[in-house]
Design a protein around this motif. Structure first.
Motif, PDB file in Angstrom:
ATOM      1  N   LEU A  22     -49.982 -20.382  -7.067  1.00  0.00           N
ATOM      2  CA  LEU A  22     -49.024 -21.398  -7.502  1.00  0.00           C
ATOM      3  C   LEU A  22     -49.389 -21.990  -8.856  1.00  0.00           C
ATOM      4  O   LEU A  22     -48.538 -22.495  -9.579  1.00  0.00           O
ATOM      5  CB  LEU A  22     -48.998 -22.519  -6.470  1.00  0.00           C
ATOM      6  CG  LEU A  22     -47.648 -22.870  -5.877  1.00  0.00           C
ATOM      7  CD1 LEU A  22     -47.753 -24.093  -5.022  1.00  0.00           C
ATOM      8  CD2 LEU A  22     -46.587 -23.053  -6.938  1.00  0.00           C
ATOM      9  N   ALA A  23     -50.676 -21.931  -9.190  1.00  0.00           N
ATOM     10  CA  ALA A  23     -51.124 -22.629 -10.386  1.00  0.00           C
ATOM     11  C   ALA A  23     -51.179 -21.716 -11.594  1.00  0.00           C
ATOM     12  O   ALA A  23     -51.664 -22.087 -12.643  1.00  0.00           O
ATOM     13  CB  ALA A  23     -52.507 -23.243 -10.145  1.00  0.00           C
ATOM     14  N   THR A  24     -50.663 -20.505 -11.445  1.00  0.00           N
ATOM     15  CA  THR A  24     -50.739 -19.583 -12.573  1.00  0.00           C
ATOM     16  C   THR A  24     -49.443 -18.804 -12.662  1.00  0.00           C
ATOM     17  O   THR A  24     -48.565 -18.930 -11.828  1.00  0.00           O
ATOM     18  CB  THR A  24     -51.940 -18.638 -12.419  1.00  0.00           C
ATOM     19  OG1 THR A  24     -52.054 -17.869 -13.609  1.00  0.00           O
ATOM     20  CG2 THR A  24     -51.763 -17.700 -11.241  1.00  0.00           C
ATOM     21  N   PRO A  50     -47.767 -30.924  -2.935  1.00  0.00           N
ATOM     22  CA  PRO A  50     -47.514 -30.868  -1.494  1.00  0.00           C
ATOM     23  C   PRO A  50     -47.392 -32.246  -0.846  1.00  0.00           C
ATOM     24  O   PRO A  50     -46.701 -32.390   0.160  1.00  0.00           O
ATOM     25  CB  PRO A  50     -48.725 -30.106  -0.953  1.00  0.00           C
ATOM     26  CG  PRO A  50     -49.799 -30.297  -1.957  1.00  0.00           C
ATOM     27  CD  PRO A  50     -49.116 -30.459  -3.281  1.00  0.00           C
ATOM     28  N   GLY A  90     -55.642 -35.340  -6.501  1.00  0.00           N
ATOM     29  CA  GLY A  90     -56.370 -34.841  -7.671  1.00  0.00           C
ATOM     30  C   GLY A  90     -56.569 -33.337  -7.684  1.00  0.00           C
ATOM     31  O   GLY A  90     -57.528 -32.848  -8.259  1.00  0.00           O
ATOM     32  N   CYS A  91     -55.665 -32.596  -7.088  1.00  0.00           N
ATOM     33  CA  CYS A  91     -55.876 -31.142  -7.014  1.00  0.00           C
ATOM     34  C   CYS A  91     -55.556 -30.449  -8.329  1.00  0.00           C
ATOM     35  O   CYS A  91     -55.968 -29.321  -8.556  1.00  0.00           O
ATOM     36  CB  CYS A  91     -55.052 -30.528  -5.886  1.00  0.00           C
ATOM     37  SG  CYS A  91     -53.292 -30.401  -6.237  1.00  0.00           S
ATOM     38  N   ARG A  92     -54.790 -31.080  -9.166  1.00  0.00           N
ATOM     39  CA  ARG A  92     -54.487 -30.607 -10.524  1.00  0.00           C
ATOM     40  C   ARG A  92     -53.632 -29.345 -10.576  1.00  0.00           C
ATOM     41  O   ARG A  92     -53.583 -28.668 -11.594  1.00  0.00           O
ATOM     42  CB  ARG A  92     -55.785 -30.403 -11.320  1.00  0.00           C
ATOM     43  CG  ARG A  92     -56.380 -31.726 -11.768  1.00  0.00           C
ATOM     44  CD  ARG A  92     -57.783 -31.544 -12.276  1.00  0.00           C
ATOM     45  NE  ARG A  92     -58.747 -31.947 -11.253  1.00  0.00           N
ATOM     46  CZ  ARG A  92     -60.055 -31.835 -11.391  1.00  0.00           C
ATOM     47  NH1 ARG A  92     -60.562 -31.334 -12.486  1.00  0.00           N
ATOM     48  NH2 ARG A  92     -60.860 -32.230 -10.425  1.00  0.00           N
ATOM     49  N   THR A  93     -52.970 -29.037  -9.457  1.00  0.00           N
ATOM     50  CA  THR A  93     -52.028 -27.919  -9.496  1.00  0.00           C
ATOM     51  C   THR A  93     -50.938 -28.215 -10.527  1.00  0.00           C
ATOM     52  O   THR A  93     -50.544 -27.356 -11.313  1.00  0.00           O
ATOM     53  CB  THR A  93     -51.394 -27.717  -8.105  1.00  0.00           C
ATOM     54  OG1 THR A  93     -52.449 -27.508  -7.172  1.00  0.00           O
ATOM     55  CG2 THR A  93     -50.461 -26.529  -8.083  1.00  0.00           C
ATOM     56  N   HIS A 144     -46.517 -24.946   1.654  1.00  0.00           N
ATOM     57  CA  HIS A 144     -47.610 -25.573   0.922  1.00  0.00           C
ATOM     58  C   HIS A 144     -48.911 -24.786   1.008  1.00  0.00           C
ATOM     59  O   HIS A 144     -49.655 -24.734   0.042  1.00  0.00           O
ATOM     60  CB  HIS A 144     -47.854 -26.993   1.471  1.00  0.00           C
ATOM     61  CG  HIS A 144     -46.771 -27.953   1.070  1.00  0.00           C
ATOM     62  ND1 HIS A 144     -46.624 -29.192   1.628  1.00  0.00           N
ATOM     63  CD2 HIS A 144     -45.774 -27.844   0.170  1.00  0.00           C
ATOM     64  CE1 HIS A 144     -45.588 -29.805   1.086  1.00  0.00           C
ATOM     65  NE2 HIS A 144     -45.061 -29.000   0.204  1.00  0.00           N
ATOM     66  N   GLU A 186     -46.729 -12.124 -15.533  1.00  0.00           N
ATOM     67  CA  GLU A 186     -45.391 -11.624 -15.826  1.00  0.00           C
ATOM     68  C   GLU A 186     -44.884 -10.676 -14.743  1.00  0.00           C
ATOM     69  O   GLU A 186     -43.705 -10.618 -14.460  1.00  0.00           O
ATOM     70  CB  GLU A 186     -45.398 -10.902 -17.165  1.00  0.00           C
ATOM     71  CG  GLU A 186     -44.335 -11.423 -18.084  1.00  0.00           C
ATOM     72  CD  GLU A 186     -44.483 -10.827 -19.458  1.00  0.00           C
ATOM     73  OE1 GLU A 186     -43.684  -9.952 -19.756  1.00  0.00           O
ATOM     74  OE2 GLU A 186     -45.392 -11.236 -20.192  1.00  0.00           O
ATOM     75  N   TYR A 195     -55.025 -30.535   2.322  1.00  0.00           N
ATOM     76  CA  TYR A 195     -55.975 -31.439   1.694  1.00  0.00           C
ATOM     77  C   TYR A 195     -55.329 -32.745   1.234  1.00  0.00           C
ATOM     78  O   TYR A 195     -56.003 -33.597   0.667  1.00  0.00           O
ATOM     79  CB  TYR A 195     -56.623 -30.754   0.486  1.00  0.00           C
ATOM     80  CG  TYR A 195     -55.608 -30.446  -0.602  1.00  0.00           C
ATOM     81  CD1 TYR A 195     -54.812 -29.319  -0.526  1.00  0.00           C
ATOM     82  CD2 TYR A 195     -55.429 -31.307  -1.676  1.00  0.00           C
ATOM     83  CE1 TYR A 195     -53.869 -29.044  -1.484  1.00  0.00           C
ATOM     84  CE2 TYR A 195     -54.481 -31.044  -2.642  1.00  0.00           C
ATOM     85  CZ  TYR A 195     -53.700 -29.912  -2.550  1.00  0.00           C
ATOM     86  OH  TYR A 195     -52.763 -29.646  -3.501  1.00  0.00           O
ATOM     87  N   ALA A 252     -51.823 -27.542 -14.215  1.00  0.00           N
ATOM     88  CA  ALA A 252     -51.733 -26.145 -14.647  1.00  0.00           C
ATOM     89  C   ALA A 252     -50.288 -25.726 -14.857  1.00  0.00           C
ATOM     90  O   ALA A 252     -49.995 -24.860 -15.677  1.00  0.00           O
ATOM     91  CB  ALA A 252     -52.394 -25.247 -13.605  1.00  0.00           C
ATOM     92  N   LEU A 253     -49.382 -26.325 -14.111  1.00  0.00           N
ATOM     93  CA  LEU A 253     -47.986 -25.874 -14.157  1.00  0.00           C
ATOM     94  C   LEU A 253     -47.172 -26.511 -15.264  1.00  0.00           C
ATOM     95  O   LEU A 253     -46.157 -25.972 -15.681  1.00  0.00           O
ATOM     96  CB  LEU A 253     -47.300 -26.185 -12.827  1.00  0.00           C
ATOM     97  CG  LEU A 253     -47.734 -25.355 -11.644  1.00  0.00           C
ATOM     98  CD1 LEU A 253     -47.008 -25.813 -10.397  1.00  0.00           C
ATOM     99  CD2 LEU A 253     -47.443 -23.886 -11.899  1.00  0.00           C
ATOM    100  N   LEU A 265     -58.859 -26.191  -5.423  1.00  0.00           N
ATOM    101  CA  LEU A 265     -57.937 -27.330  -5.400  1.00  0.00           C
ATOM    102  C   LEU A 265     -58.658 -28.621  -5.795  1.00  0.00           C
ATOM    103  O   LEU A 265     -58.153 -29.719  -5.573  1.00  0.00           O
ATOM    104  CB  LEU A 265     -57.318 -27.467  -4.001  1.00  0.00           C
ATOM    105  CG  LEU A 265     -56.315 -26.364  -3.665  1.00  0.00           C
ATOM    106  CD1 LEU A 265     -56.108 -26.261  -2.157  1.00  0.00           C
ATOM    107  CD2 LEU A 265     -54.997 -26.611  -4.361  1.00  0.00           C
ATOM    108  N   HIS A 266     -59.858 -28.453  -6.341  1.00  0.00           N
ATOM    109  CA  HIS A 266     -60.638 -29.577  -6.852  1.00  0.00           C
ATOM    110  C   HIS A 266     -60.963 -30.611  -5.784  1.00  0.00           C
ATOM    111  O   HIS A 266     -61.049 -31.801  -6.054  1.00  0.00           O
ATOM    112  CB  HIS A 266     -59.921 -30.252  -8.033  1.00  0.00           C
ATOM    113  CG  HIS A 266     -59.764 -29.326  -9.199  1.00  0.00           C
ATOM    114  ND1 HIS A 266     -58.603 -28.654  -9.459  1.00  0.00           N
ATOM    115  CD2 HIS A 266     -60.643 -28.933 -10.140  1.00  0.00           C
ATOM    116  CE1 HIS A 266     -58.766 -27.886 -10.528  1.00  0.00           C
ATOM    117  NE2 HIS A 266     -59.998 -28.045 -10.962  1.00  0.00           N
TER     118      HIS A 266
END
Lengths: 652, 182, 298, 377
Positions: free
Chosen positions: D366-368, A628, A588-591, D316, D371, D272, A594-595, D106-107
């Protein structure tokens, strides 16, 4: 126990010329699970396909490996063969031994070795293929067309005539685009307005076309068949429902500014329509110049408007529409030639751009169609410089395709309306369209003077008193080898067509690629010239590359046909190779959320896991690459499939 | 006083109607030139003539024409290009290079042609003397005691007359005194 | 950026033949607080060897750059050809690994090495960028009111563009005219402003070279300018030392004094004729100086 | 942002005793229901995290014992992943807070569900070495360590060396990421100094009736000087890693002793995943495959995937690595895992100008998408 059939294509000599296909088939027979291995001249031919069908039937094959060209070419062909023979179409693997092997290898022994590796890897992989279902989703019947130039108008009309609703979005307050600025059109010399206006009116009145003028696309989400588009309507400060287009406001407005439509040669008011035949013919207020908005006074328009249509409090507003496909027809910009200092645009008032000339030549334009210098006199000599910014590595390497022809048209118009000499400075005369060469001959016979050489520079340096105030073009006539200095009164720069200045943003919004020249990239330069890499999004007109009007209209109709065929079938097959998330593994990290470019992943707070909505997933694999724990996997590209392929490639 | 004009040789006078025999042409010449530093872009020339139109030498010399020299190289007229004094006429003013739409580095190209011409012995008379001065003194105008006295008088610091280490650097340069045998 | 120290690169011609240029540069630099240091060992920039052998020319240029690098100083040049040659060498060697290695193999013979790009700027550019026109204008205590000066840009001060990083427009240059204006003099616009002096053609074809130079002098004579302003010894020699020769060959008179820009600045700063070497010109500057004197008095 | 410094004068019972009293008051008067805090375990020299709800159970509290058996960031995440149903506070070291904030991004935890007390960290020992040292020095006292580190920057005579990761840690203070900071650096050793950086922190200190005081003058200098010293040590380590451990031929050698026990992964606060990919079957090869590999190369090291394992883990978590060093401490083969990961992490993090655990508003690289990312600075 798997039973695999391996089929090795000669592709004429493309593959067999470098690789010993018979030996390769022999090698394949020694690989695990391989029940049949054959080579054939053209596997993609009907007899080739039939051989596979027959083997599946007779040998009970359940997996097929074809060693041939790139899967981009024939993966669909052979998937169909599998399906027709009763096995899942995804039980196929292509080993690309042409583009990635025979074509790029010089040494036959090395090529053979590589072909064996690729084949072995394909066999190992196909064993792990799992059946995937074919899925279809409904296609929304409406279509979005972005850009209201001739391309957008043509596409919208074709689609509406086909019975589907069209949302036509145009940035300016009227449709018409660049074509509405032109005087005559080559090679037939029809009046541009005469042929365009009926189409504009037809688009404006068609019951199935919704015009969204003075509007922009703010956001696009969704996928082929189901796009959701947010349209931002800019505030016009005029209630167009009340406005009758009587024009009194424009008469009464005291503020005059240079008109963009007239390319700065004429003036407009702060409340204005683009031109008299505008569709819709309703004015907007230009906030930057309106006296009320800048100084807080005036309001003349409001006072005189009987319909009480002026509304200074209007704000931008957004509207969301759903469509099944999108046609991008955002057009081109004309290059600003002032960067080429050697031609003096901006420094010498009588050096002008082609659109300025068009406005001057237009009977409805600021000079009433008379070709005049800045001081109001008629020119005695005119120079037209070809390839200004085109075919020039310092600016644009490409040929803009229309300049030779409009330059010849200009020569005709000048000869028709003045007694001036017209000098063309050209490098190559490119007159390739229907009737174009004939037009070239006609203009030659009308007395245009053709000098084969690029103008090196323009100066205002007269040598004698009679040259005072004139411009001098310096060039070599390369055919005679003579250096020339040609004094003229007016210079028209045939400037390049270039991508819109906001092409980068538009490309991002619609997920379009761009070619090296900056125009939007079609899916295939020859065989898919209107499709793009984004399914359901098509290109029309000059946003894809420089085009003249006939080519633009043809391109637009082609795009319309693509949209119509999607809409009329009503269903579209969606990607079976989509991602899925294993809820047992998902942390549930939700990476991935976002991607995901398709916004296809939702998070389920109660279960604390993310889930992929298969109908939205485009199968790009970004989630699988980022996850991951391997919870997200792209079907048909799962870790075990890829790793086994790599293992086999690396293994002996 | 008389100013000397280097008139064009017959090889350059292609003239109207002269028939070139294919055997006179060396089609590898363009490749050879494009392998020289500065010659790289030559094959891109599409002969628009903007180089010649702006060339100051072209205005005053009867035959010098950069566009035509490029064409001659592309056509393989090796001898005509390398044996004629005209390659030495380029003033290296870069006017053409700045304007070339094809990005041909014309001034650099002319430099490369000079290098090639010189290797076959074609060079202006003054060149060997210049090279020798540089090799021996490291400067084209070596200062002697008299010069330094004048400098002192003008309030300028005296400077060394020669830089010996330059000779070491230029040791590999061929002796330009006599043209190489072909 | 202000009041930096520079290694002064004189090149071959200036110290021997154009001392007046050097004198005026040193005087103006001192007045403005620009430190110029004479580095032991600067020799030819390599430009004259370009037509002979490109690699040898690179090595010769790199030798000078290595010296400046060892001293940790940027280079100030006075000759436009030296400027473009040294800039080009610095650019080529820092981008092209193969050439760098080849050159460094040669330099190793004299225990030198080119390592990283060296800043090379013409004195005019240093004046403009380190000082600025406002500072120059302030320093001009004796404005040259009414004097008509024509700027000659020459070729290598601005071209090729990629090595001069947008110093000034090639097709429409302004910098020298701006300097002239800052002294109170009138910059004269003329049609052959960007035309080459022809100096590089001199060795190959004297007549053509002189015809190119004459073309400009004839126009300037008709425009009645008081002097031509140059920033390169090649151009200076071409128009000054050879002016008499041209008058003879073409059987006409020009009578146009040729000044180096720092001399003009120095005059406006109130410096003495002697300090600026104004008596060392082939075409006498006497008339100009008298006019200046008259302007000042009247 | 509030800035509230409060002083508690030492009552004479020593710094640690004062701190224990503070913990008691936090539980009794601070509106906190549970406190996660390190304590000496009964009959053991070791210090471990305890979750305390009864204020009587605080006798072993010792926040300055120089040992970190595991990264408490994981525990804080575990306590806040769902609503714990009570008000929880935790005392954490800077590297633990930073790990926790990464996990929040990472929630895996929720920042609002916990009150963080962050303490300056002067470094820790390897747990076995710490244990031996304490056994040999029955008179051992955490305050002696504190004093020695504060005075000389070194552990007391006879004590082991700090863990390699601690020696190169340039984040010895909570840097504003906690609600209340417990300051050790640059402070009067006889006083316990608390500093609140959030409204939550303010509320706690006010509730305890602590008056605001002046921040000590020498603090900034002491922090900067330690950070500077650590950065120098870090750069030295990086030079060493890049020349000694990381070149391709050497990394194989460095990792060749790995037995694929995956302890490093187990203790990593950033790892995690519910289940690691290396626990799944995807890397179980057919028996014959091993023999084919061995046949091709003559001999292969078993187990086979050790390099792949480390590279994958690096891919990772290296952008989030906080450099706590737990992986090195956990490695039974003595591989300097943390040194390598710290070095690689520094490189990947610099690429995105990202500092893990600095700010919850900074998105994970990694999540964003920016440019200009990956373009040279």
């Amino acid at each position: 126990m798997r039973r695999i059939g391996v089929y090795i294509c000669h592709c004429g000599t493309n593959i067999a010329g470098k690789i010993d296909v018979e030996k390769l088939a022999e090698y394949a027979r020694g690989l695990p699970y391989v029940a049949v291995a054959r080579d054939y001249r053209f596997m993609c031919s009907e007899p080739g396909q039939e051989q596979i069908r027959k083997d599946i039937r007779e040998h009970g094959l359940d997996r097929v490996v074809v060693a041939a060209c790139s899967p981009r070419m024939h993966e669909q062909t052979f998937r169909k063969v599998c399906q027709e023979s009763g096995i899942n179409p995804y039980f196929l693997q292509i080993a690309n031994i042409r583009e990635q092997c025979s074509w790029v290898s010089e040494d036959p022994a090395g090529a053979m070795h590589k072909a064996m590796d690729l084949l072995r890897a394909a066999v190992e992989r196909v064993v792990r293929h799992r059946p995937l279902p074919s899925q279809e989703v409904r296609v929304h019947p409406d279509v979005l067309v972005v850009g209201g130039g001739i391309a957008g108008i043509q596409a919208a009309l074709d689609i509406a005539e086909g019975g589907h609703r069209v949302h036509l979005v145009e940035r300016l307050q009227s449709i018409g685009g660049h074509m509405a600025q032109l005087d005559k059109t080559f090679p037939t010399l029809d009046c541009s307005a005469c042929i365009l206006t009926p189409k504009m009116v037809a688009a404006g009145t068609h019951p199935l076309i919704t015009l969204h003028t003075y509007s922009e696309v703010a956001d696009v989400s969704g996928f082929v068949g189901n796009f959701r588009v947010t349209i931002r309507h800019k505030a016009t400060y005029v209630d167009h429902k009340r406005c009758t287009g009587c024009g009194i406001c424009q008469q009464k407005c005291p503020k005059r500014v240079p008109s963009e439509y007239e390319e700065g040669l004429g003036l407009r008011k702060a409340i204005y329509t683009l031109f008299p035949q505008a569709v819709p013919n309703k004015p907007v207020i230009d906030r930057q110049n309106c006296i009320y908005f800048t100084k807080g006074r005036c309001r003349a328009c409001e006072k005189f408007c009987e319909m009480k249509a002026i509304d200074f409090h209007q704000e931008d507003w957004e509207e969301v529409v759903d469509v099944g496909s999108i046609i991008v027809a955002t057009g081109y910009d004309l290059m600003d030639p002032s960067v080429m200092e050697l031609y003096g645009y901006g420094r010498y008032p009588n050096v002008i751009t082609p659109l300025q000339f068009e406005r001057m030549a237009s009977a409805a334009g600021p000079t009433g169609g008379r070709i005049l210098l800045k001081d109001g006199k008629e020119p005695k000599d005119v120079a037209i410089l070809h390839c200004v910014g085109s075919r020039d590595k310092n600016y644009h390497e490409y040929c803009s395709r229309v300049c030779c022809m409009y330059a010849l048209k200009f020569a005709h118009l000048i000869r028709e309306r003045t007694s001036a000499n017209v000098f063309h400075f050209y490098m190559d005369m490119r007159c390739f369209g229907k009737g174009y060469e004939e037009f070239y001959e006609r203009v030659q016979s009308e007395g245009a003077i053709l000098i084969r050489g690029k103008a090196a520079r323009i100066t205002d340096e007269g040598l004698a008193s009679e040259e005072e105030g004139r411009l001098v073009v310096h060039a070599e006539d390369t055919l005679s080898g003579e250096s020339l200095r040609v004094p003229v009164d007016l210079v028209i720069l045939a400037t390049a067509m270039e991508p819109r200045s906001d092409a980068e943003d538009v490309a991002r919004a619609f997920r379009l690629g761009r070619s090296r020249d900056g125009f939007f990239l079609e899916q295939h330069p020859k065989l898919a010239p209107v499709s793009t890499a984004s399914a359901g999004i098509f290109l029309a007109g000059t946003c894809q590359g420089p085009k003249d009007i006939p080519d633009t209209v043809a391109h637009a109709s082609a795009a319309a046909a693509k949209s119509l065929s999607l809409a009329s079938r009503g269903m579209v097959e969606v990607e079976s190779m989509v991602s899925e998330i294993d809820p047992e593994l998902c942390a549930g990290c939700r990476t991935c959320v976002a991607l995901c470019p398709a916004e296809a992943i939702e998070y389920l707070p109660r279960l604390r896991v993310s889930r992929i909505q298969a109908a939205l997933c485009q199968g790009c694999g970004a989630c699988a690459a980022a996850c991951p724990s391997g919870a997200a996997q792209l079907k048909h590209f799962t870790s075990d499939q890829i790793l086994s392929e790599i293992d086999a490639l690396m293994g002996a | 006083m008389d100013a000397q004009r280097n008139d064009p040789s017959p090889a350059v006078e292609m003239g109207e109607g002269r028939m070139m025999d294919e055997g006179e042409l060396d089609f590898g010449f363009a490749q050879e030139v494009s392998a020289e530093p500065g010659g790289e872009g030559i094959v891109k020339c599409f002969a628009c003539g903007s180089c010649s139109a702006g060339c100051p030498v072209r205005r005053f010399h009867p035959t010098f024409n950069p566009r035509r020299i490029i064409r001659m190289v592309l056509l393989g007229m090796r001898d005509a290009v390398l044996r004629d004094p005209f390659v030495w006429l380029c003033a290296t003013c870069f006017t053409c290079q700045e304007r070339c739409p094809q990005g041909v580095r014309i001034a650099d190209l002319m430099r490369a042609l000079k290098n090639l011409a010189l290797r076959s012995g074609n060079m202006p008379e003054g060149i060997p003397m210049q090279v020798n001065l540089l090799r021996e003194k490291g400067t084209l105008y070596p200062l002697d005691e008299f010069d330094n006295k004048k400098r002192t008088k003008a309030g300028l610091p005296p400077l060394p007359g020669a830089h010996e280490d330059v000779g070491v650097l230029l040791g590999d340069l061929a002796d330009l005194g006599r043209p190489k045998e072909e | 950026m202000e009041n930096k120290t520079y290694a002064l690169f004189l090149g071959c011609t200036i110290p021997a033949r154009v001392r007046q240029y050097e004198q005026s540069v040193r005087a103006v630099a001192q007045r403005l607080g620009i430190r110029l240091v004479d580095l032991e060992g600067f020799a030819c920039c390599g430009f004259p060897l370009e037509p002979v052998d490109h690699h040898a020319a690179l090595a010769l240029g790199a030798r000078n750059l290595a010296l400046a690098e060892e001293a940790g100083l940027p280079i100030c040049t006075l000759c436009s050809s030296c400027t473009s040659a040294l800039c080009e060498v610095s650019r080529t060697l820092s981008r092209n690994e193969e050439e760098r290695e080849r050159t460094n193999r040669l330099l190793a013979k004299i225990q030198r090495r080119f390592q990283s790009p060296v800043e090379v700027r013409h004195f005019v550019r240093i004046l403009l960028e380190d000082m600025g026109l406002d500072r120059i204008r302030e320093a001009c205590v004796r404005p040259l009111d009414g004097i008509r000066l024509a700027a000659h840009y020459g070729c290598h001060l601005l071209k090729p563009t990629e090595i001069h990083q947008g110093f000034d427009s090639v097709e429409d240059p302004r910098v020298l005219d701006d300097f002239i204006r800052s002294t109170g003099a009138v910059p004269v616009d003329y049609s052959r402003k960007k035309q080459c002096c022809g100096g590089s053609v001199l060795m190959a074809d004297q007549r053509t070279a002189l015809e190119i130079a004459r073309d400009k002098l004839a126009e300037l004579r008709d425009l009645e300018v008081d002097a031509l302003v140059v920033v390169c010894p090649f151009c200076g020699v071409m128009y000054d030392s050879n002016q008499k020769v041209m008058e003879k060959i073409f059987e006409e008179t020009y009578g146009i004094p040729v000044l180096y820009l720092p001399q003009v600045l120095g005059l406006a700063m109130g410096m003495e004729e002697k300090t600026l070497g104004l008596k060392s010109h082939a075409v006498k500057t006497k008339g100009l100086l008298e006019k200046l004197q008259a302007q000042a008095e009247g | 942002m509030t800035m509230h410094a409060a002083l508690i004068i030492d009552s004479g019972g020593g710094w640690i005793e004062t701190f224990r009293n503070l913990c008691r008051r936090i539980l009794e008067e601070g509106g906190v229901d549970a406190l996660l805090v390190p304590q000496h375990l009964p009959r053991s020299p070791m210090v471990q995290y305890t979750l305390v709800r009864d204020a009587e159970r605080l006798e072993g509290v010792n926040p300055v014992a120089p040992v970190l058996p595991l990264n408490g960031g994981t525990l804080a995440a575990r306590l806040t992943r769902e609503d714990p149903g009570a008000r929880v506070a935790a005392l954490l070291r800077p590297c633990e807070i930073r790990a926790f904030l990464e996990l929040v991004k990472l929630h895996q935890g929720e920042r609002q569900r916990i009150l963080l007390l962050g303490i300056d960290c002067l470094g820790t020992f390897e747990p076995p070495e710490f244990q031996d040292w304490v056994k040999e020095n029955s008179s051992w006292d955490g305050e002696a360590f504190l004093r020695s580190m504060r005075d000389s920057g070194r552990p007391p005579e006879g004590a082991p060396a700090l863990r390699s990761s601690c020696q190169v840690c340039e984040h010895p203070t909570p840097e504003g990421a906690a609600d209340v900071e417990v300051w050790l650096l640059g402070t009067d050793p006889d006083r316990l100094l608390l500093h609140s950086t959030t409204e939550e922190g303010d509320r706690l200190l006010k509730g305890l009736g602590l008056d605001p005081g002046e921040p000590p003058k020498g603090r900034q200098k002491a922090v900067t000087s330690l950070e500077e010293q650590r950065r120098e040590a870090r750069d030295q380590l990086f030079r060493d890693v890049s020349s000694r451990l990381l070149p391709l031929e050497k990394i194989l050698e460095t990792l060749s002793s790995c037995i694929h026990c995956q302890n490093c992964r187990d203790v990593c606060p950033i790892c995690y995943c519910k289940s690691c990919v290396f626990q799944g079957p995807s890397l179980d090869h057919p028996s014959a495959q091993y023999l084919r590999w061995a046949g091709r190369k003559g001999a292969i090291k078993m187990p086979t995937e050790t390099l792949f394992f480390h590279l994958t883990r690096m891919a990772h978590m290296s952008t989030s690595c906080v450099g706590c060093g737990q992986c090195s401490s956990a490695c039974p083969m003595g591989i300097p895992v943390a040194d390598i990961f710290r070095f690689v992490g520094h490189r990947t993090q610099s690429l995105f100008q990202y500092v893990p655990g600095r700010d919850l508003e900074e998105p994970l690289p990694l999540a964003t998408f920016r440019e200009d990312e990956l373009s040279p600075p």
